[in-house]
Design an enzyme around this catalytic site. Structure first.
Site, short mmCIF file in Angstrom:
data_model
loop_
_atom_site.label_atom_id
_atom_site.label_comp_id
_atom_site.label_asym_id
_atom_site.label_seq_id
_atom_site.Cartn_x
_atom_site.Cartn_y
_atom_site.Cartn_z
N ASP A 12 0.86 -1.20 0.00
CA ASP A 12 0.00 0.00 0.00
C ASP A 12 0.89 1.25 0.00
O ASP A 12 0.91 2.00 0.96
CB ASP A 12 -0.94 0.00 1.22
N HIS A 243 9.49 -0.21 9.17
CA HIS A 243 8.57 -1.36 9.23
C HIS A 243 8.69 -2.26 7.99
O HIS A 243 9.01 -3.44 8.09
CB HIS A 243 7.12 -0.88 9.30
C1 BDR Z 1 2.51 -0.48 8.72
O1 BDR Z 1 1.43 0.44 8.50
C2 BDR Z 1 1.70 1.29 7.40
O2 BDR Z 1 1.50 2.64 7.75
C3 BDR Z 1 3.15 1.08 7.06
O3 BDR Z 1 3.37 1.20 5.66
C4 BDR Z 1 3.45 -0.31 7.55
O4 BDR Z 1 3.19 -1.29 6.56
C5 BDR Z 1 3.12 -0.20 10.07
O5 BDR Z 1 2.19 -0.40 11.09
CA CA Z 2 2.82 -0.65 4.20
#
Ligand code: BDR
Ligand code: CA
Length: 309
Positions: A12, A243
């Site tokens: 995403d 992340h």
């Molecule tokens: C996840 O949530 C999204 O905002 C980031 O891209 C990541 O995949 C972290 O909690």
């Molecule tokens: Ca993500």
């Protein structure tokens, strides 16, 4: 070197998604087979556009993009996370129309077909809500056994949440899909907040990436400013979490993490909706990453990103 792994990233994009995709583009131990798009940080339509743009920036126009589900399985659509990733997903960078377009297949059909074609070889790395992965499991009863591994960014076993006190954002945005995936019996590695909250990058780190890799590193550095600013608004001044790059790095460098074997269940309503909890119903265990050699993961990220153009 051993053969590169065949990888599909379900994404995403999203600033840390962009970092993960550029990392995969740079890493010699990864063969990027495709991207599948999903809502979360942006709408699915924006995610498809951004995925195509990232591949064009990275000079990978032949890597396919398949568009995914436009909303969660059972819940109404959530508003995109503009406060974290900007109105278009890339911080202050403006949306650009890609030259290419998504392929005709749905994300779930593409995932199922690739897992069958590369049976026992394909690694799927979801870094957004798990709707497309759940759809692929429903579409093809063999998907869980055809896919070699699912290495997902999401969840939190003992760390608490980042969108509610209990839930991490990717799982919270489609808990029904996440529960379908965790109950599937597939070979799953969960790369959650237990480790990603320990891997932080600062403005100086992104400056160093741009210095080594002016074009793509410059794009990432520009995006990172918005992301770093968001972290300061929630009281975190020592950097932003890597992340999604951590999940891609865990696909090829599992030795940088330690895992616990845990059965995971996802409550779908109530205060704990979207949490990832220990299950006691006899379901198969998954590998939950619980500790990380943070400096080594960060070094790996910066070193590979610095090889970009
Ligand atoms: C996840 O949530 C999204 O905002 C980031 O891209 C990541 O995949 C972290 O909690
Ligand atoms: Ca993500």
């Amino acid at each position: 070197m051993t053969q590169p792994i065949k990888l599909i990233i379900d994404t995403d994009p999203g600033i840390d998604d962009a970092m993960a995709i550029f990392y995969a583009a740079a890493a010699p131990d990864i063969e990027l087979v495709g991207l599948t798009s999903i809502f979360g940080n942006v709408t699915t339509e924006q995610a498809t556009r951004n995925a195509l743009r990232l591949l064009e920036w990275a000079d990978l126009p032949d890597v396919r993009v398949a568009e995914g589900a436009s909303k969660p399985r059972a819940l109404p659509a959530f508003p995109p996370s503009h406060n974290v990733h900007g109105d278009e997903g890339f911080g202050t960078l403006l949306a650009e129309t890609p030259k290419g377009q998504a392929c005709d297949e749905s994300a779930a059909a593409f995932l199922a077909r690739m897992a069958r074609e590369y049976k026992g070889e394909l690694v799927v790395c979801p870094i957004g809500p798990l709707t497309n992965i759940a759809d692929a499991l429903d579409l093809d009863p063999d998907f869980a056994s055809n896919v070699a591994r699912i290495v997902l960014m999401g969840g939190s076993l003992d760390e608490g949440g980042n969108i509610t006190p209990h839930a991490e954002a990717n799982i919270y945005h489609d808990p029904h899909a996440a529960e379908r995936v965790f109950a599937s019996g597939a070979n799953i590695t969960m790369v959650g907040l237990d480790v990603t909250h320990r891997i932080l990058c600062t403005a100086e780190d992104f400056d160093a990436i741009e210095a080594a890799s002016p074009r793509l590193g410059g794009i990432i550095n520009e995006m990172s400013r918005f992301y770093l600013h968001f972290y300061t608004t929630v009281g975190k001044h020592d950097g932003c979490s890597l992340h999604d790059p951590a999940a891609v790095i865990a696909c090829t460098h599992p030795d940088l993490f330690t895992a616990q074997s845990v059965s995971v269940i996802v409550p779908c309503d109530g205060d704990t909706a979207g949490a990832t909890q220990r299950a006691h119903d006899g379901r198969a265990a998954v590998n939950v990453l619980m500790s990380v050699r943070s400096e080594d993961v960060k070094r790996q990220f910066i070193d590979e990103m610095s090889k970009l153009s």
